[in-house]
Design a protein around this motif. Structure first.
Motif, short mmCIF file in Angstrom:
data_model
loop_
_atom_site.label_atom_id
_atom_site.label_comp_id
_atom_site.label_asym_id
_atom_site.label_seq_id
_atom_site.Cartn_x
_atom_site.Cartn_y
_atom_site.Cartn_z
N THR A 349 0.83 -1.20 0.00
CA THR A 349 0.00 0.00 0.00
C THR A 349 0.86 1.25 0.00
O THR A 349 0.65 2.18 -0.79
N PHE A 370 -6.68 -0.93 -5.10
CA PHE A 370 -7.47 -0.69 -3.89
C PHE A 370 -8.91 -1.17 -4.06
O PHE A 370 -9.50 -1.73 -3.14
N CYS A 377 -8.83 -3.04 2.43
CA CYS A 377 -8.67 -1.58 2.49
C CYS A 377 -9.65 -0.94 3.46
O CYS A 377 -9.44 0.20 3.91
#
Length: 537
Positions: A349, A370, A377
């Motif tokens: 990330t 994402f 997430c």
């Protein structure tokens, strides 16, 4: 083409050859494509009026992989329909023109099953034919046309189809015959979609690539250039040429004749990307080989972490040395395909957030990652990082009208249910681009925008620009989705013979369900979206 196949061909052109691939799938033309198929007889009867209707397209800016930005066109559907109808009607002739020289890698075979009227450019084949040509020729001419789409002259379309001298003769002796020819209609249609401008072709729609192929077939038909390359291997990928020779003098002769041929069409070569060189100086990108050779462990947490860090460092090094985003795009795409990563999701990330900031061309791939991992997430420690990234991205890009970064960022905000505040926007002095404003409207409907759209003077701007202006997308959707009760705005849409029928058929250009999609695959020219079972309809 048999008349019975024309509705399907037109629908395919509208479905996949209309909007630039850089736009998020929240904006779609698939419902408009279905409308065009169902209403084919009605709209084809109006095509002469459609191609003459003056409209203005909106621009959508996106970063280049190198320095600078590119402006894509969001063409008004009235004009795009006129251009698409012309291509549909004269598909056979256009195909013959494109294929006659045998140099272009644009395939005019149809692929209606995948909503492609023409299969289009084959980028993989380009590598194959270049490799073969380099093995057969000692000297190679590589040429690139400078700012082709922005400088192409619409009046040169009849020159490409009929021949420049023949067109000049018609202008003197038989203007009526020239005006009745389909290539002249295509010239008119192109001018109409860009406020009667004769220079430039809208960048983004695949229909523009078809038009580009017509123009470049005229360049290749130039007598001197055709003579200079006779018997030599030549391939063209849109406006990129590669030609093989046995000696440099023949290559120089071909280069001179190519310059002259392009000049006749008001086009010029890009000297920075045009060169004659020995075949041994042409080779692939070493960064791809080095990055591809780096494995990512899927069995060992620590090993995977070290592999990821190593690839990130190598990627950043190559981006710095090349001054190019391509290594970062490649790595972002690769990271998005890692499947066994729960323990290292945080560093993936962080690396993707960094890439999207420092190498904006990565934004689409980062956003898709994402979205396709939304359940992870949504966990607080990850969601906080993404939320901070979204708010910073909006602040940094909104006043600069960086539409690509903003629209993909807004898609993530909608998918993760992140509510945007007034303080996320530096100011409200600049009206957002049509795509961005439409997406803000979609977020407002979902209570994910804490302030009303009236912070921007959109109603007065819409009245001023009209439904044929650059704000056609949110203008139409504001009426369809009842964002406004203004009778003037409503009648501007409903009174138009095409837009009015579209409203009656409930045609939309916005796909709300993308915010709820379980998977988005951007491996194709048109993103493939899979929806959660509860959201299917």
């Amino acid at each position: 083409m048999p008349p019975s196949q024309q509705p399907d061909f037109l629908a395919a052109l509208i479905h996949t050859a209309y909007l630039p691939a850089e736009i998020p799938p929240t904006v779609t033309t698939k419902y408009f494509a279905t409308f065009c198929k169902n209403e084919f007889n009605n709209i084809s009867a109006q095509y002469k009026d459609l191609i003459k209707k003056t409209t203005i397209y909106d621009t959508y800016t996106a970063p280049k992989s190198s320095n600078g930005r590119r402006q894509f066109a969001i063409v008004n559907p009235i004009s795009q329909l006129g251009i698409s109808l012309l291509i549909t009607k004269y598909r056979k002739k256009i195909s013959q023109i494109i294929m006659k020289n045998g140099t272009s890698l644009y395939s005019t075979d149809n692929d209606i099953g995948n909503f492609k009227a023409f299969k289009g450019l084959d980028f993989r084949k380009w590598d194959e034919v270049c490799f073969k040509l380099l093995s057969e020729n000692r000297i190679v001419l590589k040429a690139d046309i400078s700012r082709f789409f922005y400088t192409a002259y619409t009046h040169s379309l009849p020159w490409a189809v009929l021949g420049k001298e023949k067109v000049k003769n018609f202008l003197v002796h038989d203007k009526k015959r020239l005006k009745s020819h389909w290539s002249n209609d295509l010239d008119i249609a192109l001018q109409s979609c860009q406020s009667r401008e004769t220079f430039g072709i809208p960048v983004g729609p695949d229909t523009s690539r078809i038009i580009a192929e017509i123009l470049l077939s005229g360049v290749e038909a130039d007598r001197d250039f055709a003579s200079s390359i006779k018997g030599h291997g030549i391939h063209r990928l849109l406006d990129d040429f590669i030609i093989g020779f046995d000696d440099e003098e023949d290559a120089r002769k071909a280069l001179r004749s190519l310059r002259k041929a392009l000049w006749k069409f008001n086009l010029q070569l890009n000297d920075q990307k045009t060169a004659i060189a020995h075949s041994k100086t042409f080779f692939g990108d070493s960064w791809k080989i080095d990055l591809s050779s780096k494995n990512i462990s899927e069995d060992n947490k620590r090993g995977q972490r070290n592999d990821i860090y190593s690839i990130i460092d190598m990627t950043l090094d190559y981006c710095g040395r090349l001054n190019n985003d391509n290594p970062a795009i490649w790595t972002a795409t690769r990271f998005s395909k890692i499947r066994k990563f729960p323990e290292n999701f945080d560093i993936i990330t962080d690396s993707l957030l960094r890439f999207s900031r420092d190498f904006p061309s990565c934004m689409k791939h980062v956003s898709i990652f994402f979205l396709n991992n939304r359940e992870i997430c949504k966990q607080n420690f990850i969601k906080r990082r993404i939320e901070l990234w979204i708010r910073k991205t909006i602040k940094e890009n909104f006043s600069q009208s960086h539409d690509f970064e903003l629209s993909w960022c807004l898609l993530v905000a909608g998918a993760l249910r992140i509510r945007l505040q007034m303080e996320d926007f530096r100011s409200f002095d600049v009206m957002p681009n049509s795509v961005v404003f439409s997406m803000l409207g979609m977020l407002r409907e979902r209570n994910l925008l804490s302030f009303p759209l009236s912070k921007w003077p959109w109603r007065s701007l819409f009245r001023k620009s009209t439904i044929y202006g650059e704000y056609w997308l949110p203008f139409y959707e504001a009426v369809r989705r009842k964002w406004t009760g203004d009778n003037d705005l409503i009648s501007a849409v409903t009174d138009d013979p095409i837009f009015g029928r579209m409203i009656s058929a409930n045609v939309t250009f916005l796909e709300d369900r993308v915010f709820d999609a379980s998977t988005i695959n951007i491996g194709s020219s048109t993103p493939q979206v899979e929806f959660q079972r509860s959201h299917r309809r």
